[in-house]
Enzyme design. Structure first.
Site, mmCIF file in Angstrom:
data_model
loop_
_atom_site.group_PDB
_atom_site.id
_atom_site.type_symbol
_atom_site.label_atom_id
_atom_site.label_comp_id
_atom_site.label_asym_id
_atom_site.label_seq_id
_atom_site.Cartn_x
_atom_site.Cartn_y
_atom_site.Cartn_z
ATOM 1 N N THR A 169 -3.598 -35.969 90.024
ATOM 2 C CA THR A 169 -4.387 -37.151 89.626
ATOM 3 C C THR A 169 -4.939 -37.891 90.852
ATOM 4 O OG1 THR A 169 -2.393 -38.535 89.537
ATOM 5 C CG2 THR A 169 -3.097 -37.503 87.485
ATOM 6 N N ALA B 127 8.642 -45.963 94.694
ATOM 7 C CA ALA B 127 7.707 -46.720 93.858
ATOM 8 C C ALA B 127 8.158 -46.650 92.410
ATOM 9 C CB ALA B 127 6.300 -46.144 93.993
ATOM 10 N N TYR C 208 6.832 -41.596 81.252
ATOM 11 C CA TYR C 208 6.674 -42.359 82.496
ATOM 12 C C TYR C 208 7.886 -43.263 82.712
ATOM 13 C CZ TYR C 208 4.350 -45.294 86.022
ATOM 14 O OH TYR C 208 4.016 -45.975 87.175
ATOM 15 N N LYS D 153 10.729 -42.824 85.707
ATOM 16 C CA LYS D 153 10.966 -43.836 86.745
ATOM 17 C C LYS D 153 12.391 -44.370 86.667
ATOM 18 C CE LYS D 153 6.884 -44.048 88.785
ATOM 19 N NZ LYS D 153 6.731 -43.709 90.213
#
Ligand code: UDP
Length: 315
Positions: free
Chosen positions: A36, A115, A146, A150
């Site tokens: 991406t 992140a 997602y 994370k």
């Protein structure tokens, strides 16, 4: 010369971090599989002798011969449209990818900055969201690819801290915008600006009463840089974002005004599990880093519109 390895280096935020570390005199190794991200974001660095780019997928083990002082692990599809298109890749980069990067950090005795995201709070029942909040996440809904990727990465990172005393720092990044976002990346800022500049209707999902708080990229990068450089940190987990909160419907009006567009607003279905509100509590970052976002929405959106203008004119 200090060396930093940045995963997701060709992404929107990753590429801005590369610039910042280069400007601060670091040697930067950028890693990206370009799923991406875009090579265009780091093209301007390609001739610089203090920059090296590796086109690699970190779900394969990463072998690096250089000494490394610091690793910033930012690789992951980040737009809801992207992570829904690449659900398995998103889960794999946040599990196997994170595993490989943590092993690399351990091998190199490097500081490791991860992140993470405000999405770990899911559809929050606490507002604004402090780091102590555990979140309200659907573990198997569409967005979970997602959120759980994370959350798993946070957990694995903390396990390396506890087991191996790795210098782990976790940043929960809230909505960020600015130049180098993809025109068609699907997020609200590029969507609205692209639509407004092209005289298309602005697509508000749901009734637009959901809120988001928008941080300009340079402010975020400043926070990331401060966390990365600080010798001793008070907290392993920190929110970074701008608490300036807007209803999406009001945000659409702001974009129409700022672009001087004749576009109208149309309503589309709200995506599944779309958080109803989001605003960071940044008390910890303010106290410990003496960091505060400085760029107003007005100024940041102005710069972003200029960037999108130039992109559209190039097409
Ligand atoms: N959104 C919208 N229209 C769009 C794109 C997004 O109304 O064309 C809404 C979306 O439903 C969400 C908010 O804007 O409530 C922010 O969406 P984005 O995809 O930027 O990121 P998120 O914060 O949901 O990760």
């Amino acid at each position: 010369m200090k060396k930093v390895l940045i995963t997701g280096a060709a992404g929107f935020i990753g590429s801005h971090i590369c610039d910042r570390f280069m400007n601060e005199g670091w040697y930067v190794i950028g890693v990206d599989n370009l799923l991406t991200g875009s090579q265009k974001n780091i093209e301007h660095l390609s001739e610089n002798k203090n920059f090296k780019f590796l086109e690699k997928d970190i779900t394969d083990e990463l072998k690096i011969s250089d000494e490394i002082d610091l690793i910033l692990h930012f690789a992951c599809p980040a737009s809801p449209v992207d992570y829904l298109n690449f659900p398995i890749e998103t889960l794999m980069v946040g599990s196997i990818g994170t595993f490989h990067i943590l092993n690399l950090a351990k091998e190199k005795k490097a500081r490791y900055v991860f992140a993470s995201t405000s999405e770990v709070y899911g559809d929050p029942e606490v507002h604004p969201q402090p780091e102590s909040y555990w979140g309200n996440v659907n573990p198997n809904g569409t967005r979970s690819v997602y959120d759980e990727s994370k959350r798993f990465s946070e957990s694995l990172s903390m396990a390396y801290y506890r087991k191996y005393d790795l210098d782990v720092r976790i940043l929960r990044i809230f909505n960020t915008y600015g130049p180098r976002m993809k025109l068609l990346d699907g997020r609200v800022v590029p969507n609205f600006i692209y639509q407004a500049l092209n005289g298309m209707d602005l697509t508000v999902y749901g009734d637009g009463s959901q809120t988001r708080s928008f941080c300009y990229a340079d402010d975020l990068v400043e926070g990331i840089f401060l966390v990365s450089e600080k010798e001793k940190i008070e907290h392993r987990v920190l929110n970074l974002g701008n608490p300036d909160e807007y209803k999406i419907i009001d945000f659409a009006d702001i974009i129409i005004k700022k672009t001087g567009s004749n576009s109208k607003i149309i309503f589309k279905p709200l995506p599944l599990d779309d958080p109803k509100m989001r605003k960071p509590d940044i008390t910890k970052a303010m106290e410990n880093l003496h960091w505060i976002p400085k760029i107003s929405l007005d100024e940041g959106i102005h710069k972003t519109i200029e960037f999108f203008h130039s992109q559209i004119n190039q097409k």
